[in-house]
Design a protein around this motif. Structure first.
Motif, PDB file in Angstrom:
ATOM      1  N   THR A  15     -94.419  14.593  -7.789  1.00 45.45           N
ATOM      2  CA  THR A  15     -93.752  15.265  -6.666  1.00 45.45           C
ATOM      3  C   THR A  15     -93.148  16.580  -7.120  1.00 45.45           C
ATOM      4  OG1 THR A  15     -93.185  13.109  -5.737  1.00 45.45           O
ATOM      5  CG2 THR A  15     -91.963  14.997  -4.901  1.00 45.45           C
ATOM      6  N   THR A  16     -92.411  16.537  -8.229  1.00 41.66           N
ATOM      7  CA  THR A  16     -91.712  17.718  -8.712  1.00 41.66           C
ATOM      8  C   THR A  16     -92.696  18.812  -9.096  1.00 41.66           C
ATOM      9  OG1 THR A  16     -90.026  16.229  -9.562  1.00 41.66           O
ATOM     10  CG2 THR A  16     -89.963  18.497 -10.338  1.00 41.66           C
ATOM     11  N   LEU A  17     -93.740  18.451  -9.858  1.00 39.47           N
ATOM     12  CA  LEU A  17     -94.702  19.461 -10.297  1.00 39.47           C
ATOM     13  C   LEU A  17     -95.355  20.144  -9.100  1.00 39.47           C
ATOM     14  CD1 LEU A  17     -96.499  17.897 -13.391  1.00 39.47           C
ATOM     15  CD2 LEU A  17     -95.000  19.895 -13.302  1.00 39.47           C
ATOM     16  N   VAL A  18     -95.824  19.346  -8.149  1.00 33.12           N
ATOM     17  CA  VAL A  18     -96.521  19.924  -6.995  1.00 33.12           C
ATOM     18  C   VAL A  18     -95.558  20.795  -6.184  1.00 33.12           C
ATOM     19  CG1 VAL A  18     -97.730  19.405  -4.844  1.00 33.12           C
ATOM     20  CG2 VAL A  18     -98.196  18.051  -6.888  1.00 33.12           C
ATOM     21  N   ALA A  19     -94.358  20.274  -5.910  1.00 34.58           N
ATOM     22  CA  ALA A  19     -93.408  21.019  -5.083  1.00 34.58           C
ATOM     23  C   ALA A  19     -93.008  22.322  -5.764  1.00 34.58           C
ATOM     24  CB  ALA A  19     -92.176  20.175  -4.788  1.00 34.58           C
ATOM     25  N   VAL A  20     -92.782  22.276  -7.073  1.00 34.55           N
ATOM     26  CA  VAL A  20     -92.310  23.477  -7.765  1.00 34.55           C
ATOM     27  C   VAL A  20     -93.430  24.499  -7.910  1.00 34.55           C
ATOM     28  CG1 VAL A  20     -91.522  24.353  -9.984  1.00 34.55           C
ATOM     29  CG2 VAL A  20     -90.395  22.393  -8.949  1.00 34.55           C
ATOM     30  N   PHE A  74     -92.632  17.535   1.861  1.00 31.78           N
ATOM     31  CA  PHE A  74     -91.304  17.562   2.485  1.00 31.78           C
ATOM     32  C   PHE A  74     -90.273  18.256   1.600  1.00 31.78           C
ATOM     33  CE2 PHE A  74     -92.987  14.656   5.592  1.00 31.78           C
ATOM     34  CZ  PHE A  74     -92.268  15.000   6.723  1.00 31.78           C
ATOM     35  N   ALA A  75     -90.532  18.351   0.290  1.00 31.27           N
ATOM     36  CA  ALA A  75     -89.604  19.052  -0.601  1.00 31.27           C
ATOM     37  C   ALA A  75     -89.838  20.556  -0.587  1.00 31.27           C
ATOM     38  CB  ALA A  75     -89.749  18.522  -2.032  1.00 31.27           C
ATOM     39  N   LEU A  76     -91.014  20.987  -0.122  1.00 33.37           N
ATOM     40  CA  LEU A  76     -91.364  22.412  -0.194  1.00 33.37           C
ATOM     41  C   LEU A  76     -90.400  23.334   0.555  1.00 33.37           C
ATOM     42  CD1 LEU A  76     -95.254  22.544  -0.154  1.00 33.37           C
ATOM     43  CD2 LEU A  76     -93.731  23.734  -1.727  1.00 33.37           C
ATOM     44  N   PRO A  77     -90.010  23.019   1.814  1.00 31.62           N
ATOM     45  CA  PRO A  77     -89.123  23.950   2.507  1.00 31.62           C
ATOM     46  C   PRO A  77     -87.868  24.294   1.712  1.00 31.62           C
ATOM     47  CG  PRO A  77     -89.947  22.327   4.047  1.00 31.62           C
ATOM     48  CD  PRO A  77     -90.427  21.913   2.685  1.00 31.62           C
ATOM     49  N   LEU A  78     -87.174  23.282   1.196  1.00 28.42           N
ATOM     50  CA  LEU A  78     -85.948  23.556   0.448  1.00 28.42           C
ATOM     51  C   LEU A  78     -86.266  24.373  -0.806  1.00 28.42           C
ATOM     52  CD1 LEU A  78     -82.904  23.094   0.356  1.00 28.42           C
ATOM     53  CD2 LEU A  78     -83.310  21.108  -1.079  1.00 28.42           C
ATOM     54  N   THR A  79     -87.372  24.027  -1.472  1.00 23.74           N
ATOM     55  CA  THR A  79     -87.767  24.747  -2.686  1.00 23.74           C
ATOM     56  C   THR A  79     -87.949  26.232  -2.391  1.00 23.74           C
ATOM     57  OG1 THR A  79     -88.965  22.759  -3.316  1.00 23.74           O
ATOM     58  CG2 THR A  79     -89.428  24.731  -4.574  1.00 23.74           C
ATOM     59  N   VAL A  80     -88.692  26.538  -1.337  1.00 18.71           N
ATOM     60  CA  VAL A  80     -88.961  27.945  -1.003  1.00 18.71           C
ATOM     61  C   VAL A  80     -87.681  28.650  -0.570  1.00 18.71           C
ATOM     62  CG1 VAL A  80     -90.199  29.459   0.579  1.00 18.71           C
ATOM     63  CG2 VAL A  80     -91.366  27.505  -0.426  1.00 18.71           C
TER      64      VAL A  80
END
Lengths: 283, 314
Positions: free
Chosen positions: A88-93, A157-163
């Motif tokens: 999850t972390t690798l893909v999202a980051v 679902f983690a992408l929005p916050l990451t961006v």
């Protein structure tokens, strides 16, 4: 600085330090008390728990903890939790920092509209999508009960916050380095890879920690998608608690061990998590 | 300004000037596509699908062809369990803010001073927030067990009598107990964010107030709390969005029971979808949940948060 230290520290006037420490003590007792009770409870037998649940265990019993640690299921859950959180972390980051780069560094039509897509993404509650997600992942993609089947939606679902966190971070980096590299003939992708990415490491670590902890603690999606040997720690804890409801001490030991990784990670990376949350709030 | 000029100069010195427009869009697409594709597949598509399901009577088998229009919505909105679920969500939204806001501000103001052990205190207060809701829920489930749980033992010890069916088994108190546990879990976040907001208040303001002879209370009331405004408003927003989606803690503590006393919209739709395979009903409930969350966010943005942007502009 020297002037400041001579003045009274902020808020000292009228503040009664004894009162402050007393209130702090009560607050800490309430916040940490239940967690400590769980950890201590794991060192008791069920008979001890029923008889005298407070105070230090007498005698200390280690069989609950050794039972959990020598049983296979705890380690299976821990491995699943770890692998899923890492994917999850690798893909999202990786996807997140890629998307944040042009949003921060390019000028183009529709840039703000594109950014709004990510901001709006923050508003979508995962619960709304969960049932169709379950059908999509298990039936259409055939990834039910797999690590990737949980990790990819979680990353999405983690992408929005990451961006949203990374964009202002990338915007704040000095332009000169990028320009110098472009003059030297580097491609934009090369600039991104060799200059922007290393410079944005602090921000990247912040979003990575947030994504990891969110995945590690996630419940609703794994609950629908994972069974048996693929379950993660939160599922394991919840199921252990219902299956062994009579064995309170065992449940407390299992739960305590399950929370150690998140606590250790938090203590090690406390500053990053805190600054990430603050960034999310201020942004 | 000067950097703009430099960029322009760089661009004009490049050999393949005519291709730059095309190249730029290709680069943007290269960077943005993976994220957008992942979100389209796993965020947008499922939400659209939920909306589609809501118009059909579908039990998960066979093709999606029994179109029923808005019947599922009518059924959901007429269902007392769902109405109660909306009410429970609202109680959690309002209750969380009413309880955590004053407590959070008070604790943050108390801790916002140079004192020994401040770092340790902050860390400890934040511990419940770091734990998974499930893990926190299981611990509290044990603490609240009727008779054998610590809470009951302590109450019996001082001569009080806890509810006979247990804290989580008595319909009249279960929701309030859940709210209390949620407060325990999330108060640390409020304190931490408020403390961060207070760090942003410039030291000079406090010094000036002190020189003018303001008391500690006056300083807090007139300077700290007003300047904390934007942080408080943003925290309220985060808290609202979290409360409206509330699921994990309730699923672990009560499963929505006893007698549906603690259902939320999320537990309702998961129950309909997974246990009863009423995908149409679950879809309609999802859309209602989304609509409520969206309207709340929009109104809050327009009414409350706009003040911050306006103030910033002035």
């Amino acid at each position: 600085m020297s002037v400041r230290t001579n003045l009274a520290p902020r808020g000292k006037r009228g503040g009664n330090n004894v009162l402050v420490y007393l209130v702090s003590l009560i607050v800490v007792a309430i916040t940490v008390g239940p967690v400590l009770y769980g950890a201590m409870g794991g060192f008791r037998t069920n008979a001890q728990l029923a008889e005298k649940p407070t105070g230090l265990p007498d005698p200390w019993v280690t069989s609950n903890y050794s039972g959990v640690l020598s049983g296979g299921s705890f380690w299976t859950y821990a491995v699943n939790s770890t692998v899923i959180a890492v994917i999850t972390t690798l893909v999202a980051v990786v996807f997140g920092v890629m998307a944040a780069y042009p949003l921060a560094r390019y000028k183009f039509k529709g840039r703000e509209a594109l950014f709004m897509v990510f901001v709006l993404g923050l508003l979508f509650p995962a619960a709304v999508a969960v049932i169709p997600l379950f059908i999509l992942v298990t039936r259409d993609l055939g990834m039910g009960n797999t690590w990737w089947g949980v990790a990819l939606p979680q990353a999405a679902f983690a992408l929005p916050l990451t961006v949203v966190i990374l964009r202002p971070f990338l915007m704040a980096l000095p332009r000169e380095l990028e320009e110098a590299a472009l003059i030297d003939g580097a491609s934009r992708i090369g600039v991104f890879w060799r200059i922007m990415l290393p410079l944005s490491m602090p921000g990247v670590i912040t979003v990575a920690v947030l994504a990891f902890v969110t995945s590690w603690n996630a419940y609703i999606l794994p609950l629908l998608l994972l069974q048996d040997d693929m379950r993660t720690l939160p599922l394991g804890v919840a199921d252990f608690s219902t299956e062994h409801s009579a064995d309170t001490a065992g449940v407390l030991a299992f739960t305590t061990i399950a929370m150690i990784p998140a606590l250790v990670l938090f203590l090690a990376l406390q500053r990053r998590i805190v600054s990430g949350l603050q960034g999310a709030v201020k942004g | 300004m000067s950097s703009e000029a430099t960029t322009g100069a760089v661009a004009s010195e490049r050999p393949h000037r005519p291709h730059d427009g095309w190249r730029k869009w290709a680069e943007i697409a290269f960077f943005v596509t993976p994220a957008l594709a992942l979100m389209a597949l796993f965020v947008a598509w499922p939400i659209i699908t939920a909306a589609r399901f809501s118009l059909y009577d579908w039990k998960g088998l066979g093709p999606l062809d029994d179109f029923v229009g808005f019947e599922n919505y009518a059924e959901v909105l007429a269902d007392d369990v769902f109405r109660d679920a909306v009410a429970h969500n609202m109680i959690i939204v309002v209750g969380s803010i009413i309880v955590q806001l004053p407590l959070g501000v008070a604790i943050a103001l108390l801790l916002n001073r140079k004192m020994a052990g401040q770092g340790v205190l902050r860390t400890l207060i934040f511990v419940p927030y770091v734990l998974a809701e499930v893990i926190a829920g299981v611990i509290w489930f044990q603490l609240l067990q009727p008779e054998y749980g610590l809470v009951d033992a302590l109450m019996n010890g001082i001569g009080l009598s806890p509810p006979e069916q247990g804290w989580l088994g008595t319909p009249e108190v279960a929701l309030w107990v859940v709210l209390a546990v949620l407060t325990w879990k999330y108060l640390g976040l409020a304190v931490l964010l408020f403390l961060a907001g207070l760090q942003g208040v410039s030291e000079e303001l406090y010094e000036a107030a002190q020189l003018d002879g303001a008391s500690w209370w006056q300083t807090q009331w007139r300077i700290s709390i007003p300047l904390l405004g934007p942080t408080i408003r943003t925290w309220c927003f985060l808290s609202m969005i979290g409360s409206i989606q509330c699921f994990d803690m309730i699923w672990v503590l009560t499963g929505g029971g006893p007698a549906d006393a603690t259902t939320t919209m999320a537990t309702y739709l998961i129950d309909e979808g997974t246990n009863r395979h009423n995908y149409g009903i679950a879809g309609a409930a999802s859309v209602v949940l989304f609509a409520i969350a969206f309207v709340m966010a929009l109104v809050y943005q327009l009414v409350v948060l706009r003040r911050d942007t306006k103030e910033a502009a002035v």
